[in-house]
Design a protein around this motif. Structure first.
Motif, PDB file in Angstrom:
ATOM      1  N   VAL A 108       0.844  -1.194   0.000  1.00  0.00           N
ATOM      2  CA  VAL A 108       0.000   0.000   0.000  1.00  0.00           C
ATOM      3  C   VAL A 108       0.877   1.241   0.000  1.00  0.00           C
ATOM      4  N   ASN A 164       2.199   2.188  -3.263  1.00  0.00           N
ATOM      5  CA  ASN A 164       1.160   2.543  -4.247  1.00  0.00           C
ATOM      6  C   ASN A 164       0.866   1.416  -5.229  1.00  0.00           C
ATOM      7  N   ARG A 189      -4.358  -1.292  -3.443  1.00  0.00           N
ATOM      8  CA  ARG A 189      -5.435  -0.467  -2.896  1.00  0.00           C
ATOM      9  C   ARG A 189      -6.422  -1.382  -2.180  1.00  0.00           C
ATOM     10  N   ARG A 234     -10.617  -1.654  -0.353  1.00  0.00           N
ATOM     11  CA  ARG A 234     -11.981  -1.109  -0.256  1.00  0.00           C
ATOM     12  C   ARG A 234     -12.847  -2.118   0.493  1.00  0.00           C
ATOM     13  N   TYR A 289      -8.631  -6.422  -1.202  1.00  0.00           N
ATOM     14  CA  TYR A 289      -7.390  -5.817  -1.679  1.00  0.00           C
ATOM     15  C   TYR A 289      -7.204  -6.143  -3.159  1.00  0.00           C
ATOM     16  N   SER A 348      -2.382  -3.120  -8.613  1.00  0.00           N
ATOM     17  CA  SER A 348      -2.387  -2.459  -9.910  1.00  0.00           C
ATOM     18  C   SER A 348      -1.179  -2.911 -10.726  1.00  0.00           C
ATOM     19  N   CYS A 403      -1.226  12.368  -1.232  1.00  0.00           N
ATOM     20  CA  CYS A 403      -1.833  11.030  -1.287  1.00  0.00           C
ATOM     21  C   CYS A 403      -3.276  11.110  -0.802  1.00  0.00           C
ATOM     22  N   GLU A 404      -4.085  10.181  -1.268  1.00  0.00           N
ATOM     23  CA  GLU A 404      -5.460  10.126  -0.811  1.00  0.00           C
ATOM     24  C   GLU A 404      -5.495   9.851   0.695  1.00  0.00           C
ATOM     25  N   SER A 446     -11.266   2.213   3.719  1.00  0.00           N
ATOM     26  CA  SER A 446     -10.944   2.428   2.299  1.00  0.00           C
ATOM     27  C   SER A 446     -10.185   3.732   2.140  1.00  0.00           C
ATOM     28  N   LEU A 447      -9.690   3.958   0.920  1.00  0.00           N
ATOM     29  CA  LEU A 447      -9.059   5.232   0.589  1.00  0.00           C
ATOM     30  C   LEU A 447     -10.118   6.204   0.091  1.00  0.00           C
ATOM     31  N   SER A 462     -11.810   8.985  -2.273  1.00  0.00           N
ATOM     32  CA  SER A 462     -11.781   9.326  -3.695  1.00  0.00           C
ATOM     33  C   SER A 462     -12.220  10.780  -3.824  1.00  0.00           C
TER      34      SER A 462
END
Length: 303
Positions: A58, A61, A64, A66, A75, A78, A164-165, A177-178, A180
């Protein structure tokens, strides 16, 4: 994603972060939205190890998370974030060519750490620059933190680094979660004095020497280097975290390719007109659009 892409991602994760991190990362690339329990069961790793690996990924990066349903977090990894590691030297060189040595070291530090407080990045960059001055024997004055802070502001204005978010928490103060951002410009708000304030009470692990994050998060002898106190980025109070904006670097590379093509196929004057149009539309056009916003002849000719 194709089998070749998956194999390349696995090799990169293994080279940068070790066998066990690659095992978890590859599993998440194959199984989007996996839970902690499924990762633990399918990878045959201990829960503590998986937690430490997920925290590290995480921070880099790559992963991610949610909520899938109340109390259960999913999880996903990317593949682009893994493959972009091949471009790290290009990002660093680009920052140097555009904004000098301080920008180069700042971008390099953020790339190595994944996410970092600005105060930490500024301190490390200042030390590296002053150490290089001493080692070169040049009779130059010592570089102050304020000079590097100004360079940070320059990079934010150029959108090469961003905030960063943040994270969303439930009623029990558990991260789920991150965030948005509906307004993408919020990520590029200029840093304030609070952003440069040293972070206190952070549980994030300290650097493990000059070897960098690749060695720091690698698991050795079945045990994670990170401790159980390791936090997900953005969960601590105080200054937020910052990272490199990969997309802006990619847009710069794309624009340079377009300008070079125009110069090669038409002439130098045409390439200057194209450069101006690209610069005018840079912050006014959605990066995902295939065309820029409308630009008037007056705008282009004045610039």
């Amino acid at each position: 994603m194709s089998r070749v892409h998956l194999e390349l991602c696995e090799l990169l994760l293994k080279e940068y972060y070790g066998e066990q991190v690659a095992q978890v990362g590859t599993f998440l690339l194959k199984n989007i939205g996996s839970t902690l329990n499924s990762i633990t069961q399918r990878t045959s790793l201990e829960t503590k190890q998986v937690k430490s690996i997920l925290c590290a990924l995480v921070q880099q990066n790559i992963v991610r998370f949610r909520p899938l349903k109340p109390g259960i977090t999913g999880y996903e990894a990317s593949p682009d974030s893994v493959l972009w590691r091949l471009r790290f030297p290009s990002y660093i060189h680009c920052a140097k060519m555009l904004y000098g040595d301080a920008a180069e070291l700042l971008v390099e530090e953020l790339l190595l750490q994944g996410q970092s407080h600005l105060d930490t990045a500024v301190m490390k960059t200042t030390k590296k620059l002053n150490d290089s001055i001493v080692s070169s024997g040049a009779s130059l004055p010592e570089i102050s933190h304020n000079v590097i802070k100004e360079k940070v502001v320059t990079l934010v204005k150029a959108r090469l680094i961003r905030r960063c978010e943040g994270v969303k928490k439930d009623e029990n103060e558990k991260v789920v979660s991150l965030e948005s951002h509906t307004d993408p410009n919020a990520l590029f708000a200029l840093p304030t004095a609070e952003d440069f304030r040293p972070a206190t009470g952070s549980k994030r692990p300290q650097d493990a020497g000059p070897q960098g994050p690749a060695k720091r998060i690698k698991l050795e002898s079945g045990a994670a280097v990170g401790t159980s106190d390791q936090e997900v980025p953005g969960t601590s109070s105080g200054p937020g975290y910052w990272c490199v904006n990969f997309h802006q670097f990619h847009h710069h590379f794309r624009d340079q390719a377009i300008i070079a093509a125009v110069s090669r196929n038409i002439d130098q004057r045409a390439s200057e007109v194209m450069r101006t149009m690209l610069r005018l539309s840079e912050t006014r056009t959605d990066p995902t659009f295939s065309e820029s916003v409308h630009l008037s002849f007056t705008e282009v000719s004045i610039v």
